[in-house]
Design an enzyme around this catalytic site. Sequence first.
Site, mmCIF file in Angstrom:
data_model
loop_
_atom_site.group_PDB
_atom_site.id
_atom_site.type_symbol
_atom_site.label_atom_id
_atom_site.label_comp_id
_atom_site.label_asym_id
_atom_site.label_seq_id
_atom_site.Cartn_x
_atom_site.Cartn_y
_atom_site.Cartn_z
ATOM 1 N N THR A 34 15.405 58.705 17.915
ATOM 2 C CA THR A 34 15.460 58.562 16.352
ATOM 3 C C THR A 34 14.295 58.605 15.569
ATOM 4 O OG1 THR A 34 15.692 56.275 16.593
ATOM 5 C CG2 THR A 34 17.783 57.537 16.659
ATOM 6 N N GLU A 35 13.168 59.104 16.393
ATOM 7 C CA GLU A 35 11.989 59.074 15.602
ATOM 8 C C GLU A 35 11.791 60.011 14.452
ATOM 9 O OE1 GLU A 35 10.697 57.779 19.851
ATOM 10 O OE2 GLU A 35 12.148 59.028 18.711
ATOM 11 N N CYS A 36 12.499 61.057 14.534
ATOM 12 C CA CYS A 36 12.516 62.015 13.351
ATOM 13 C C CYS A 36 13.266 61.766 12.013
ATOM 14 C CB CYS A 36 12.938 63.492 13.767
ATOM 15 S SG CYS A 36 14.844 63.500 14.205
ATOM 16 N N PHE A 43 8.628 59.867 12.393
ATOM 17 C CA PHE A 43 7.838 59.732 13.396
ATOM 18 C C PHE A 43 8.022 61.048 14.384
ATOM 19 C CE2 PHE A 43 6.214 55.182 15.387
ATOM 20 C CZ PHE A 43 5.677 54.906 14.096
#
Length: 259
Positions: free
Chosen positions: A135-137, A141
């Site tokens: 889920t970084e985006c 991130f």
Amino acid sequence: MNFKFIQYDSQDRIAFITLNRTQKKNALNAGMMEELREAFGKAANDEQVKVVILKASGEVFSAGADLEYLLELQQNSYAENLADSQRLKDLFLQIRSCPKIVIAQVQGHAIAGGCGLVTACDLVYSDPQACYGYTECRIGFVPALVAGFLLQKTGEGKARELLLSGELITAEQAKACGLVNYICGEGKLEDEAGALARKLASETSGASIAYTKELLAALSGLSLPQGLELAAELNAKARMGEDFKKGIRAFLSKEKPQW
């Protein structure tokens, strides 16, 4: 060795490394990453350990990076953030290159960096209710450090879908794309992962596993002739070892080798 954020135990030639920040949903911070590196180093160097199980206390495997840790990163210089990224990179690489078989035992959510830990492992046992996602985006991130490992497991098409969407997927979806190897029966995660670990510990040569993992880690960066040359070299090294001699003696005697 005293740990604050994880637990380390070993029995029956299996090392158990347990994420243990249940009040924080086993979120990663700098201290936990350092302790994980120490624990994997201990398991790698312990001749009595054949298999490592990476698991977590509580209902969640890992919710990713700790929020306080993320706030600290905002104050870092580029050099400090690079050094921190290098430490996470080193942890993922240490898990992937561990000479022992590493099994992830996953319940609940494995998200972002938590999912990265899972991706770096050799085999993944999952609770049927677990879910996975990079889920970084969604918080600005980049899921950069896990991308190479995910490409090897799922192929480029699925890796792009997972990394660019940030969507969570079910255990069944994770198994279908190659991220998860086994989905356990309800309430049987620990028993089934443990059964495989004991089987591997008793039925496989530690030296053979180490050489095989070394070969697999190198193959993606080599041409076919280079890969075959490395395979021949490792094969020759294995034939000089005690495990090979023991295995051949047992085979010729029609007995099972005692690993």
